[in-house]
Design a protein around this motif. Structure first.
Motif, short mmCIF file in Angstrom:
data_model
loop_
_atom_site.label_atom_id
_atom_site.label_comp_id
_atom_site.label_asym_id
_atom_site.label_seq_id
_atom_site.Cartn_x
_atom_site.Cartn_y
_atom_site.Cartn_z
N GLY A 168 -3.22 -2.39 -3.33
CA GLY A 168 -3.48 -2.66 -2.01
C GLY A 168 -4.20 -3.99 -2.02
N ASP A 172 -1.92 -7.02 -0.03
CA ASP A 172 -2.30 -6.35 1.03
C ASP A 172 -1.26 -6.03 2.20
N SER A 175 -0.39 -2.56 2.30
CA SER A 175 -1.45 -1.77 3.01
C SER A 175 -1.29 -1.63 4.68
#
Length: 547
Positions: A168, A172, A175
């Motif tokens: 993650g 990103d 996420s």
């Protein structure tokens, strides 16, 4: 069984009773004059590809014979009703079994599915433009392992989290983006015609339905599932040896090493038992085997002799290699490594392992070598998943790709890293299973994806008219390996037979540490690594056995 359930379910929906023997006979006689429709033979997802066709075929067949218009009714028996209910229940289970992410719709961003979280996959994920694509990463681990420093964690030079980078934090969007996901699962098969992958969740009894299976539709698929340690079919390797490719492998090696040290101090242990418990055997003289041997000899010299004084004279390391150690390095560097490791207490044995037993290995010449810890590091080969795919194969059994990392004969499928190799017809050699190869392939492919995505080629079957540009070209940047005691090797030649700069010693060790510290992906882990190195230098390695 699946066909029988479907047929029974269709009969029930058409109002046909199973209880009429005479009517069944007429029905089957009628069917015997029709041409049987062959079922497609493809992947384990066969039910998806032909269930709807069977239902349509059955409805057409029955209506042509007049069955659905004036069916013969008879009250079904209790057994018949139970069979029908069970059949419908099983069909519902099949639908639930492969619930998942359906194909993207017009107006939605194209979906890229990435299999794996190794060097190639993570470099690809890191650079992917998520303004253009949604991304789904599927892997049985939720982190990337910085493998060049993994051997250091086995003896406490580094902490385990220092070499694990959460997926993650690499991308990103996995996420934060509602349409991007990381799925903790293993891919079991691929239907390239339907643009779907089929997966099985990695669980530990946490779900009521085991195993939990699902499917994910893709617009573009990137296979970067890595490779598996090569055992060459030698009996007992998988059962008794430790590999060194994952963080949990390093954890198990550390626990076994410290357990043997503590057990050997117990009263009543014979001299022979102590020698066996404290004999660490490494199979394979490649960079991983040599670096682990160097770390282990460092640990013995600087820590074991101070903290396990009762058994310090019993512990030793043996490195077994069939040919030359570090065969891809310059001859002078190989000789330096041999001399340095021998001086550090590592014993070299040239031989081939015939079989592995719980407390000893047998070489091809009949020599028996007892051990307390056995680490297997003889290279990698294709995984069972890769072997079972119905895709082109390169020399060595990897997935065959062209110069743009595309898998020929199928649309929108790419492969890179240790699981991929150039097809023979490309005229290119299969590249070695190295981190820098995988990383460079990931960088090349993500730039290609971002390029075609900006030209509206991200959707399935939409990139055929887009020029891909120059193909992938690999240039070797050199090799490095630590041999312990603040010494390392740096070979900057571009190939095995080329000329170039070769260094060995303390300066090489500084280059080795500096290079790997800058290659660690996040600033957080760079800080961890630097602090761990400093702590180890001042206080020594921790010898706590946890777990």
């Amino acid at each position: 069984m699946a066909l029988a359930r479907i047929a029974r379910s269709n009969l029930r929906r058409s109002g046909v009773a199973f209880g009429s023997n005479a009517y069944q006979k007429d029905m089957f006689n009628e069917r015997s004059h029709t041409t049987k429709k062959p079922l497609p033979s493809s992947h384990v997802d066969g039910t998806f590809s032909y269930i709807s066709k069977i239902k349509e075929h059955n409805r057409m067949h029955f209506s042509l014979r007049g069955i659905s218009g004036t069916p013969y009714y008879r009250t079904p028996s209790s057994n018949t009703q139970r069979v029908v209910e069970e059949s419908e229940s099983e069909l519902e289970d099949d639908r639930q079994r492969y619930a998942g992410l359906e194909a993207t719709k017009p107006g939605e961003k194209p979906r890229v599915v990435v299999l794996g979280t190794g060097w190639a996959a993570c470099r690809f994920l890191k650079g992917l433009d998520t303004r253009i694509y949604d991304v789904v990463c599927i892997s049985p681990r939720n982190h990337m392992v910085f493998t060049p420093l993994l051997a250091s964690t086995c003896v406490g030079t580094l902490e385990f989290r220092s070499v694990a980078e959460p997926i993650g934090s690499i991308q990103d969007a996995l996420s934060k983006d509602p349409n991007s996901h990381f799925l903790l699962a293993s891919c079991t098969n691929i239907d390239t015609n339907k643009h779907e992958v089929y997966c099985e969740t990695v669980t530990n009894g946490g779900l009521s339905r085991e195993p939990y299976q699902f499917k994910v539709a893709y617009d573009k698929l990137v296979i970067a599932s890595g490779a598996e340690p090569s055992t060459f079919g030698i009996k007992g390797v998988k059962e008794h040896a430790f590999f060194l490719r994952e963080v949990n492998h390093a954890q198990e090696i550390r626990k076994r090493l410290l357990l043997n040290l503590m057990l050997s101090e117990n009263p009543g242990i014979s001299e022979e038992e102590k020698k066996g418990l404290l004999h660490c055997v490494v199979i394979g003289g490649g960079p991983t085997g040599v670096e682990f041997s160097g770390e282990l000899s460092d640990f013995i010299t600087k820590d074991v002799r101070e903290r396990y004084t009762h058994v310090k004279d019993y512990i030793h390391v043996t490195l077994i290699e069939a040919n030359e150690i570090l065969s891809s390095f310059d001859v002078s560097l190989r000789q330096y490594a041999m001399k340095h490791l021998t001086k550090s207490g590592v014993r070299f044995v040239r031989g081939v392992v015939k079989e592995v037993h719980p407390q000893k290995i047998v070489l091809s010449d009949g020599t028996e070598v007892p051990y307390g810890l056995l680490v297997w590091s003889t290279g990698v080969g294709p995984s069972e998943f890769v072997k079972n795919l119905n895709l082109p194969v390169s020399p060595g059994g990897r997935i065959g790709v062209d110069g743009w990392m595309r898998v020929p004969s199928v649309e929108d499928v790419f492969a890179l890293g240790d699981c991929a190799g150039f097809l023979e017809q490309t005229g290119r050699p299969v590249l070695p299973a190295l981190a820098q190869v995988a990383e460079r392939q990931g960088k090349f492919l993500v730039e290609l994806f971002n390029k075609i995505g900006k030209q509206d080629g991200g959707k399935a079957l939409s990139a055929n008219g887009i020029p891909f540009g120059d193909s992938f070209v690999y240039k070797h940047l050199g090799s490095m390996a630590s041999v312990g005691a603040y010494k390392a090797l740096v070979d900057l030649r571009q190939s095995k037979d080329a000329k170039g700069l070769s260094l060995a010693g303390f300066v090489s060790w500084l280059i080795w540490r500096s290079a790997y510290l800058t290659r660690v992906l996040s600033w957080r882990n760079r800080f961890y690594v630097a602090v761990n190195w400093g702590t180890t230098f001042v206080f020594g390695r921790d010898n706590s056995r946890i777990g």
